[in-house]
Write a protein that holds these residues in place. Structure first.
Motif, short mmCIF file in Angstrom:
data_model
loop_
_atom_site.label_atom_id
_atom_site.label_comp_id
_atom_site.label_asym_id
_atom_site.label_seq_id
_atom_site.Cartn_x
_atom_site.Cartn_y
_atom_site.Cartn_z
N GLY A 38 0.41 -1.22 0.20
CA GLY A 38 0.38 0.17 -0.09
C GLY A 38 1.23 1.72 0.17
O GLY A 38 0.44 2.20 0.38
N TRP A 61 -5.14 -5.20 -7.57
CA TRP A 61 -4.64 -4.17 -8.07
C TRP A 61 -4.26 -3.71 -8.85
O TRP A 61 -2.99 -2.85 -8.68
CB TRP A 61 -4.03 -4.11 -6.66
CG TRP A 61 -4.37 -4.08 -5.20
CD1 TRP A 61 -5.31 -4.06 -5.05
CD2 TRP A 61 -3.70 -3.04 -4.19
NE1 TRP A 61 -6.16 -3.70 -3.22
CE2 TRP A 61 -4.84 -3.04 -2.96
CE3 TRP A 61 -2.52 -2.94 -3.47
CZ2 TRP A 61 -4.63 -2.89 -1.76
CZ3 TRP A 61 -2.05 -2.26 -2.82
CH2 TRP A 61 -3.51 -2.44 -1.23
N PHE A 109 -3.73 2.05 2.47
CA PHE A 109 -4.21 1.17 1.10
C PHE A 109 -4.00 2.49 0.26
O PHE A 109 -5.33 2.43 -0.65
CB PHE A 109 -5.23 0.03 1.06
CG PHE A 109 -4.89 -0.99 1.64
CD1 PHE A 109 -3.69 -1.86 1.26
CD2 PHE A 109 -5.77 -1.50 2.56
CE1 PHE A 109 -3.50 -2.39 2.36
CE2 PHE A 109 -5.31 -2.14 3.35
CZ PHE A 109 -4.31 -2.90 3.46
N TRP A 144 2.27 -8.72 -3.03
CA TRP A 144 0.96 -7.18 -3.72
C TRP A 144 -0.44 -8.38 -3.22
O TRP A 144 -0.73 -9.16 -2.94
CB TRP A 144 1.28 -7.46 -4.69
CG TRP A 144 0.25 -6.62 -6.41
CD1 TRP A 144 -0.11 -7.12 -6.51
CD2 TRP A 144 0.81 -5.32 -6.04
NE1 TRP A 144 -0.48 -5.94 -7.34
CE2 TRP A 144 0.13 -4.67 -6.98
CE3 TRP A 144 1.93 -4.57 -5.03
CZ2 TRP A 144 0.40 -3.31 -6.82
CZ3 TRP A 144 2.20 -3.59 -5.10
CH2 TRP A 144 1.09 -2.45 -5.95
N LYS A 157 -3.66 4.11 -3.22
CA LYS A 157 -3.08 3.63 -4.45
C LYS A 157 -1.34 4.33 -4.96
O LYS A 157 -1.56 5.54 -4.52
CB LYS A 157 -4.31 3.98 -5.72
CG LYS A 157 -5.53 3.72 -5.23
CD LYS A 157 -5.88 2.15 -5.34
CE LYS A 157 -5.62 1.72 -7.08
NZ LYS A 157 -5.66 0.13 -7.00
#
Length: 375
Positions: A239, A333, A372, A329, A374
């Motif tokens: 994150g 995402w 988290f 990961w 982006k």
């Protein structure tokens, strides 16, 4: 006849005297070692009863190490003025490597670790309904994790009867460790440190050389090998791929032992992926558990539980190696440009089926949304 008898008697006396002398010599060495607080690890006493002689020789423990064969290997020559990657940070200010794709040659590393004949322990916690992830976890680990090396899967669970029946490769074994369950998943998460610490001291130290401690609701999707092994390693949280340390969700309450000031911090490490030698993992987990118990006595629970204490430990006890986000990961995402491989991926799951509603409400608060970021 009497002369022959005398000679035999004299020979026995000489041999008994020789034994007496040896015992006296050994006792003298022990006495002076204890009295002077000294030891003589390089001195050995060799006795040859056949020729009635005693030899005191210098033999170092290093002399007993086996000679390692030199084997020819063919690989591309490294070039000092040609970096392998320029798009990511490859080494920390304290000279710990950050492991990315193309930053290592796995053939060279495998040869080195095969010479050491290492065994790796992989720990996971499958408590309550989390046993549903074991089948995928172990099957993908057999395909991608430390292939060709000796591995012990240490499965901590309260449901040993739910273990999947999976055929393992030679040199690999599944060890079920039955443990108690807890009502709250946060308690389960924090108690991991205590359990890993205790088993490191009682069992792991005798069975494996390295420990890799990960979450079970994951799958291996690409090779994870000995390139990750080091004295103590942490993993970059997926994150946080940049941004200032002030935005990290460290524990910010000064009353907590996990507290980290806003002007400190290197990276944000994931609580679900760390490891190292058994001795170093023991130190890490012992610190985290002791700090948790101190906070619990003061009615404090760190914001991200064991992950908060792990980040506090790594701030002041720097990891000797760091795994990039390739090694952790999240499914769904997307794939940023810097991410060449996704080696270990968190699975999408139905939290309603796994955790209770009170826990879900906590997860959905603003801290979780901020955590988290982006990429």
């Amino acid at each position: 006849m009497q002369q022959e008898k005398y000679e035999k008697s004299g020979g026995r006396k000489y041999f008994l005297f020789l034994i007496y002398f040896m015992v006296l010599l050994l006792v003298s060495f022990c006495w002076f070692s204890i009295r002077g607080n000294r030891s003589y690890p390089d001195i050995s006493i060799l006795c040859s009863p056949q020729i009635r002689t005693v030899h005191i020789v210098n033999i170092s423990q290093l002399d007993l190490l086996p000679d390692l064969p030199l084997e020819r290997m063919m690989y591309e020559q490294p070039k000092a003025l040609k970096p392998l990657r320029t798009d990511v940070l490859m080494v920390t200010p304290w000279l710990a490597p950050i492991i990315w794709d193309s930053s290592f040659n796995i053939d060279i590393l495998n040869a080195q670790f095969h010479q050491k004949n290492v065994r790796i322990g992989l720990t996971v916690f499958a408590i309550k309904k989390y046993t549903v992830f074991l089948q995928t976890f172990v099957e993908t680990a057999e395909k991608f994790f430390m292939v060709g090396h000796k591995v012990n899967y240490y499965i901590f669970t309260d449901r040993p009867n739910d273990m999947p029946n999976i055929t393992l490769a030679e040199g690999r074994q599944l060890v079920v460790l039955k443990v108690l369950s807890y009502k709250r998943w946060q308690e389960v998460s924090m108690r991991r440190m205590e359990m890993i610490r205790d088993y490191s001291k009682e069992r792991f130290i005798h069975e494996v050389d390295y420990l890799v401690c990960v979450d079970v609701d994951m799958k291996f999707s690409d090779e994870v090998g000995v390139e990750i092994l080091s004295d103590v390693f942490g993993t970059l949280h997926p994150g946080y791929n940049g941004g200032p340390r002030e935005r990290f969700t460290y524990e910010r309450r000064k009353a907590s032992t996990a507290y980290i000031p806003p002007d400190e911090g290197d990276f944000y490490y994931a609580g679900g992926y760390f490891g190292g030698t058994v001795e170093e993992v023991y130190k890490l987990t012992n610190f985290c558990h002791t700090a948790m118990m101190t906070d619990k006595g003061n009615n404090i629970e760190a914001v991200w539980h064991d992950e908060s204490y792990l980040n506090k430990y790594f701030l002041y006890h720097k990891p000797t190696k760091i795994l990039s986000q390739e090694y952790l990961w999240v499914e769904g995402w997307g794939v940023p440009e810097f991410l060449k491989k996704r080696r270990f991926v968190a699975l999408q799951k139905n939290h309603n089926a796994i955790r209770n509603k009170r826990d879900l409400d906590r997860m959905r608060n603003s801290r979780m949304r901020n955590k988290f970021q982006k990429y």
